[in-house]
Every structure is written in structure tokens, then in C-alpha cells.
Design an enzyme around this catalytic site. Structure first.
Site, short mmCIF file in Angstrom:
data_model
loop_
_atom_site.label_atom_id
_atom_site.label_comp_id
_atom_site.label_asym_id
_atom_site.label_seq_id
_atom_site.Cartn_x
_atom_site.Cartn_y
_atom_site.Cartn_z
N GLY A 68 0.83 -1.21 0.00
CA GLY A 68 0.00 0.00 0.00
C GLY A 68 0.86 1.26 0.00
O GLY A 68 1.89 1.29 0.67
N THR A 78 4.36 2.51 5.58
CA THR A 78 2.94 2.13 5.70
C THR A 78 2.30 3.10 6.67
O THR A 78 2.95 3.53 7.63
CB THR A 78 2.75 0.69 6.21
OG1 THR A 78 1.40 0.54 6.68
CG2 THR A 78 3.68 0.31 7.34
N ARG A 132 0.97 -5.00 -5.20
CA ARG A 132 1.15 -6.23 -4.42
C ARG A 132 1.26 -7.33 -5.46
O ARG A 132 0.26 -7.72 -6.06
CB ARG A 132 -0.05 -6.45 -3.50
CG ARG A 132 -0.18 -5.39 -2.42
CD ARG A 132 -1.24 -5.75 -1.38
NE ARG A 132 -1.19 -4.82 -0.26
CZ ARG A 132 -1.98 -3.76 -0.15
NH1 ARG A 132 -2.87 -3.49 -1.07
NH2 ARG A 132 -1.87 -2.97 0.90
N ASP A 166 2.62 -0.48 12.04
CA ASP A 166 2.57 -1.79 12.70
C ASP A 166 3.85 -2.61 12.47
O ASP A 166 3.81 -3.83 12.49
CB ASP A 166 1.34 -2.57 12.20
CG ASP A 166 1.34 -2.75 10.69
OD1 ASP A 166 2.15 -2.08 10.00
OD2 ASP A 166 0.54 -3.54 10.19
N ASP A 217 0.09 2.31 8.71
CA ASP A 217 -0.44 1.58 9.88
C ASP A 217 0.45 1.59 11.12
O ASP A 217 0.00 1.26 12.21
CB ASP A 217 -0.72 0.12 9.49
CG ASP A 217 -1.90 0.00 8.55
OD1 ASP A 217 -2.65 0.98 8.41
OD2 ASP A 217 -2.08 -1.07 7.94
N ARG A 258 -5.80 -2.58 9.32
CA ARG A 258 -6.35 -3.93 9.14
C ARG A 258 -6.04 -4.83 10.33
O ARG A 258 -6.88 -5.58 10.79
CB ARG A 258 -5.74 -4.51 7.86
CG ARG A 258 -6.40 -5.73 7.35
CD ARG A 258 -5.86 -6.11 5.99
NE ARG A 258 -4.49 -5.63 5.75
CZ ARG A 258 -3.96 -5.48 4.56
NH1 ARG A 258 -4.67 -5.72 3.49
NH2 ARG A 258 -2.71 -5.07 4.41
N ASP A 317 5.49 -5.25 5.95
CA ASP A 317 6.08 -6.55 6.23
C ASP A 317 5.91 -7.56 5.10
O ASP A 317 6.77 -8.41 4.88
CB ASP A 317 5.61 -7.11 7.59
CG ASP A 317 4.11 -7.08 7.75
OD1 ASP A 317 3.41 -6.72 6.78
OD2 ASP A 317 3.63 -7.43 8.83
O1 F6P Z 1 -1.66 0.62 4.02
C1 F6P Z 1 -2.16 -0.32 4.94
C2 F6P Z 1 -3.63 -0.35 4.82
O2 F6P Z 1 -3.98 0.96 4.92
C3 F6P Z 1 -4.48 -1.16 5.77
O3 F6P Z 1 -4.79 -0.54 6.98
C4 F6P Z 1 -5.69 -1.43 4.94
O4 F6P Z 1 -6.41 -2.51 5.38
C5 F6P Z 1 -5.09 -1.68 3.61
O5 F6P Z 1 -3.97 -0.84 3.54
C6 F6P Z 1 -5.99 -1.50 2.43
O6 F6P Z 1 -5.21 -1.42 1.30
P1 F6P Z 1 -5.65 -1.69 -0.20
O7 F6P Z 1 -6.85 -0.91 -0.44
O8 F6P Z 1 -4.48 -1.23 -0.98
O9 F6P Z 1 -5.89 -3.15 -0.30
#
Ligand code: F6P
Length: 328
Positions: free
Chosen positions: A16, A131, A77, A135, A133, A177, A108
């Protein structure tokens, strides 16, 4: 340790996007220029390695991106990189372009990919945590987190205006997430009545008690911040349960979604990204590999990548206490 044979490195952004990734790429490219190493920008994360989409970047090719959200290298991804065949193609292109090492800016999942790639083909790499997050173990802050927090509190401040004008309960769902860092910190900073995150055991009864307490304390509106990964339910489900329990309450839901991922990086994210970009290049020059460059107690540190992947940042219990005390 030193790596005098390092002549050319590749940089990519993966997973992301997060605000500050551009700043980090700029820092990597400029640090390479400073240390007289060639730098190649790889498009669309690992996909660009597989499809041979990469080009050399000089100090001037990263001008005017320090302040821009997203990632000009783009990100993905990559499913193909999860396969052995995909990684073989990536290795072939990496070699044909003369790359000696990689800098991977991502989360990660991206580090796991780089680690597998290292084990198969011995390509040195350093991870940089990008990121929203926050995390990732091994750094106090990830690139993009501070910007996302500021976006969230700006949004909640606006929601508060409407909540107080209408005597309403608002459930605001924020990203995360698997982690509640955004929810917990933005909830404290925006004066939430309750904050629901996956790291603490929440219950509907607890939420209802908090709302009753809020009413008894004379509050005419409340904001409940819900992390995306909350186990009790998403913001819509929690709002529905609340309406059933308190039919008189006027309840609304806002899901902030990808708004949180965009925008110009804050000063804190720009400085963090700049420091970690330089640390990435210097780390490779010192002969380090399979580590993540992070910031702990305001100092650059390198954490073994397997620790960064496997371990988790703990939520600070003091913050949970502060949120509770201030919701009196
Ligand atoms: O970047 C991390 C994150 O923001 C998570 O908190 C979220 O669940 C996810 O990305 C959603 O990403 P995408 O829409 O790219 O699948």
C-alpha cells in the site's frame, strides 16, 4: 564492514502507498548520488523487476517530489513475485541491469518477499518501513503514519462540528487492518468517547456503558473511533447495534478509507523518510543486508528483517488509560 563492490542499487516501493514514500525514494537516489553509486528506480514494486521496468535515476530526476503524496515509482502487491518462476524472472532482470542490491520501501509483506528473494539468489537488501499503519517492529514510526494521523484528526474535527450541531453519535472507521495505532492516537487527539481497536478486548456492553456515561455526564454528542480490524464488528455493525439498544440516539457512520493514504507528507514524515532513505544506502555501503532501517528513540537503528516481520509493535497501555480518563 564495508561493501566497496556496491556500484548500482535498485529502489522500489511496494504494498500500500503511504505519504512520504516519494520523499524516501528521493533520499535514496540523492544518497546514492552523494556516495557515487548508480541508482535505478523500479516501477510498480516487484512487478517492475519481473517485467523489466526500471530506469536510472540521478539527483535531478527526483526534484519536486519531496512534498508529494503517493509514489511516483508506483506500487503493487505482486502475486507473481510470490511464485518461484516470478522471482526467477525478477533475478534475471536484476542481473541484466547490473543491480548489486535492493532497497525495498514498504510493509512486512514486501520485506517477506525480499527475504525469500535473498535466500534464493543472495541479493542484499535493506527494508525501509513505509505504511500508514505503524505496525512494523523495529521502528517507533513508519513513513506515512504521522500524515495519516493528521488527516484523520482533521476529518474528525469536521465531523465533530456536525455531531455537536445535531446531538449525534458518530462512528468513525479508520484504517488499520491488523493494528489500532491510527485509531488509538487519532482517537485521543480528537477527543473520542471510546476507541475500539483489535489489540484490546472490547465488548458491546462496554461500548453501551460508555455511551450511557457520556449522556449522564451531560454530553450531547459522541465520537467513537473504530479501527478497521476491530473484532467486535465494523462501524456500520456497531452503529446498528447501538441504534437497537438506544432507539432515541441519532447515529451516523463515516468510513474515512483511502483518504487516509493520500496527501502531502507532514514535516515529521519527510524528515523520517529522508533519514531512513540515507540510512538505507549507508547500511548497504557498510555491508549490511536483511535488515530494516528504522528510528528508535530518535536514532537510526537496523533490525534483522525476520524480527521486523515476525514481531509486533505493542500498543502502549498508557495511551488506553489516557483515552479512558479523558472520556470522563
Ligand atoms: O496501508 C495499509 C492499509 O492501509 C491497511 O490498513 C488497509 O487494510 C489496507 O492498507 C488496504 O489497502 P488496499 O486498499 O491497498 O488493499
Amino acid at each position: 564492514m564495508s561493501n566497496a563492490t556496491l556500484k548500482k542499487i535498485g529502489v522500489l516501493t511496494s504494498g500500500g502507498d503511504s505519504p512520504g514514500m516519494n520523499t524516501a525514494v528521493r533520499a535514496v537516489v540523492r544518497a546514492c548520488a552523494y556516495y557515487q553509486i548508480k541508482c535505478v528506480g523500479i516501477k510498480m514494486g516487484y512487478e517492475g523487476l519481473i517485467q523489466n521496468q526500471m530506469s536510472e535515476l540521478g539527483a535531478r530526476s527526483v526534484k519536486h517530489i519531496i512534498n508529494r503524496g503517493g509514489t511516483f515509482l508506483q506500487t503493487a502487491r505482486s502475486d507473481e513475485f510470490r511464485t518461484k518462476e516470478g522471482r526467477e524472472k525478477a533475478y534475471k532482470h536484476l542481473k541484466s541491469n547490473g543491480l548489486d542490491a535492493l532497497i525495498v520501501i514498504g510493509g512486512d509483506g514486501s520485506f517477506t518477499g525480499a527475504n525469500v528473494f535473498f535466500k534464493e539468489f543472495g541479493i542484499p537488501f535493506i527494508g525501509i518501513p513505509g505504511t500508514i499503519d505503524n505496525d512494523i517492529f523495529g521502528t517507533d514510526f513508519t513513513i506515512g503514519y504521522d500524515t495519516a494521523l493528521n488527516t484523520v484528526i482533521e476529518a474528525i474535527d469536521r465531523i465533530r462540528d456536525s455531531a455537536t450541531s445535531h446531538n449525534r453519535i458518530f462512528f468513525v472507521e479508520v484504517m488499520g487492518r491488523d493494528a489500532g495505532f491510527i485509531a488509538l492516537n487519532s482517537g485521543i487527539a480528537s477527543g473520542a468517547q471510546d476507541i475500539l481497536i483489535p489489540e484490546k478486548k472490547d465488548s458491546l456492553e462496554g461500548l453501551f456503558q460508555s455511551l450511557e456515561k457520556s449522556e449522564q455526564a451531560g454530553k450531547n454528542s459522541s465520537i467513537i473511533v473504530v479501527a478497521e480490524g476491530e473484532e467486535l464488528g465494523n462501524a456500520f455493525e456497531l452503529a446498528k447495534a447501538t441504534e437497537m439498544r438506544f432507539p432515541d440516539y441519532d447515529v451516523r457512520v463515516t468510513v474515512l478509507g483511502h483518504i487516509q493514504r493520500g496527501g502531502n507528507p507532514t514535516c515529521m514524515d519527510r524528515v523520517l523518510a529522508s533519514r531512513l532513505g540515507v540510512a538505507g544506502v549507508e547500511g548497504l555501503l557498510e555491508g549490511r543486508t536483511n535488515v530494516m532501517a528504522g528510528l528508535r528513540s530518535n536514532k537510526v537503528v537496523y533490525t534483522p528483517i525476520e524480527e521486523a516481520i515476525k514481531k509486533h509493535n505493542e500498543i502502549d497501555k498508557e495511551l488506553i488509560k489516557v483515552a479512558k480518563i479523558l472520556a470522563v
